[in-house]
Scaffold this motif. Structure first.
Motif, PDB file in Angstrom:
ATOM      1  N   SER A   1       4.284   5.472  -2.729  1.00 37.72           N
ATOM      2  CA  SER A   1       4.606   6.731  -2.060  1.00 37.72           C
ATOM      3  C   SER A   1       6.107   6.808  -1.759  1.00 37.72           C
ATOM      4  O   SER A   1       6.740   7.860  -1.946  1.00 37.72           O
ATOM      5  N   ILE A   2       6.681   5.693  -1.296  1.00 36.07           N
ATOM      6  CA  ILE A   2       8.120   5.649  -1.022  1.00 36.07           C
ATOM      7  C   ILE A   2       8.904   5.869  -2.306  1.00 36.07           C
ATOM      8  O   ILE A   2       9.858   6.661  -2.350  1.00 36.07           O
ATOM      9  N   TRP A   3       8.510   5.175  -3.365  1.00 35.55           N
ATOM     10  CA  TRP A   3       9.203   5.329  -4.651  1.00 35.55           C
ATOM     11  C   TRP A   3       9.170   6.781  -5.122  1.00 35.55           C
ATOM     12  O   TRP A   3      10.177   7.327  -5.583  1.00 35.55           O
ATOM     13  N   ASP A   4       7.997   7.409  -5.015  1.00 24.62           N
ATOM     14  CA  ASP A   4       7.853   8.781  -5.505  1.00 24.62           C
ATOM     15  C   ASP A   4       8.750   9.734  -4.728  1.00 24.62           C
ATOM     16  O   ASP A   4       9.453  10.571  -5.317  1.00 24.62           O
ATOM     17  N   LYS A   5       8.755   9.625  -3.407  1.00 25.46           N
ATOM     18  CA  LYS A   5       9.604  10.498  -2.585  1.00 25.46           C
ATOM     19  C   LYS A   5      11.078  10.299  -2.919  1.00 25.46           C
ATOM     20  O   LYS A   5      11.845  11.267  -3.056  1.00 25.46           O
TER      21      LYS A   5
ATOM     22  N   GLU B   1       0.814  -1.217   0.000  1.00 27.23           N
ATOM     23  CA  GLU B   1       0.000   0.000   0.000  1.00 27.23           C
ATOM     24  C   GLU B   1       0.850   1.271   0.000  1.00 27.23           C
ATOM     25  O   GLU B   1       0.409   2.305  -0.511  1.00 27.23           O
ATOM     26  N   ILE B   2       2.046   1.209   0.564  1.00 24.02           N
ATOM     27  CA  ILE B   2       2.840   2.430   0.699  1.00 24.02           C
ATOM     28  C   ILE B   2       4.034   2.493  -0.254  1.00 24.02           C
ATOM     29  O   ILE B   2       4.704   3.509  -0.312  1.00 24.02           O
ATOM     30  N   GLN B   3       4.285   1.420  -1.013  1.00 24.48           N
ATOM     31  CA  GLN B   3       5.517   1.403  -1.796  1.00 24.48           C
ATOM     32  C   GLN B   3       5.562   2.502  -2.860  1.00 24.48           C
ATOM     33  O   GLN B   3       6.624   3.088  -3.106  1.00 24.48           O
TER      34      GLN B   3
END
Length: 276
Positions: free
Chosen positions: A88-92, A84-86
């Motif tokens: 968001s991590i990739w984008d940051k 679910e959060i990967q």
């Protein structure tokens, strides 16, 4: 201050000329005659030096560097809701790297892995763990040929995106909980590696695909480095391979630290393709 550590190198063995080095990422004991690996490992004592001044280490010289940035990853979410959060991590992370590495025109994340050290590691006798464990064998995640294999698996049917392009396969590694001193990640200074004699390519066999990575033979000239009490804001950035096979690479592994304090290591690593 340096850590007196043991690094588990792959042995210089003539057998690999007849049979390529390989290992598998899943149990094979139920398959008659199957082997998990053909690796012969040689432990060697090394000194692992503390990175005191991160500005002294450059990706295009040493194969790795350290940058300071906050990804604000919730450790609980990382181990329970990774899918679910990967994104968001990739984008940051892509935005951070685009800022700090202007030589790249485009950066795409394509793999993310969370490790959580089992309390029994490295003496695990059961056939599985809930999470991947620290890697004790010095390696780069992909070889030059393995980079193409990686991209074809991650981006099926999109060969036109990288065909004929100049690119690097990078990794970013950080602890989820810090300061971390438990089984820290250590990196070998590329300027101390003999690329013609110290490196062997290896088939990494998964259930649904095969990758090719690179392993490291022992050389007394190797110099190893780590971040003491690494925090989640200390991002280790290293190159695994490049499309031309010419640039410095960041061979890495984890070591036992006798001065450990705090909980067992939890860490996250992201693999990216960076186009020039």
């Amino acid at each position: 201050m340096a850590i007196d550590a043991t690094v588990h190198y792959i042995a210089r063995d003539e057998a690999y000329k007849a049979e390529k080095a390989f290992d598998t990422g899943f149990p094979v004991s139920h398959i008659p005659g199957a082997r998990q690996t053909n690796h012969r490992v040689e432990p060697h004592g090394v000194k692992v030096h503390q990175i005191r001044d991160p500005s002294r280490y450059a990706l295009d010289v040493h194969g790795f560097c350290v940058i300071r940035a906050d990804l604000d990853i919730n450790p609980h979410d990382a181990v329970t809701q990774l899918s679910e959060i990967q994104f968001s991590i990739w984008d940051k992370l892509e935005r951070i790297l685009e800022r700090d590495f202007p030589q790249y025109t485009r950066i795409e994340s394509y793999d993310l892995n969370v490790r959580k050290r089992d309390s029994d590691f490295p003496s695990i006798t059961r056939g599985y763990t809930d999470f991947n464990q620290p890697s004790r064998k010095p390696h780069c995640d992909v070889s030059q040929q393995g980079a193409l294999m990686d991209l074809r698996f991650a981006f099926p049917g999109q060969d036109h995106i990288w065909a004929g392009k100049d690119f690097d396969i990078l990794s970013v590694w950080l602890p989820l909980v810090g300061p971390n001193s438990d089984w820290p990640l250590v990196l070998c200074d590329w300027t101390t590696v003999d690329p013609d004699n110290d490196i062997i390519d290896n088939d990494a066999i998964h259930r649904d695909h095969i990758e090719e990575n690179s392993l490291l033979h022992y050389n007394s000239a190797h110099k190893w480095y780590y971040i003491k009490n690494q925090t989640s804001s200390d991002l280790m950035v290293f190159r695994n391979a490049d499309s031309c096979g010419r640039r410095p690479r960041g061979f890495h592994c984890s070591i036992f630290n006798p001065d450990v304090s705090g909980p067992p290591r939890q860490s996250i690593e992201v693999r990216l393709v960076a186009f020039r």
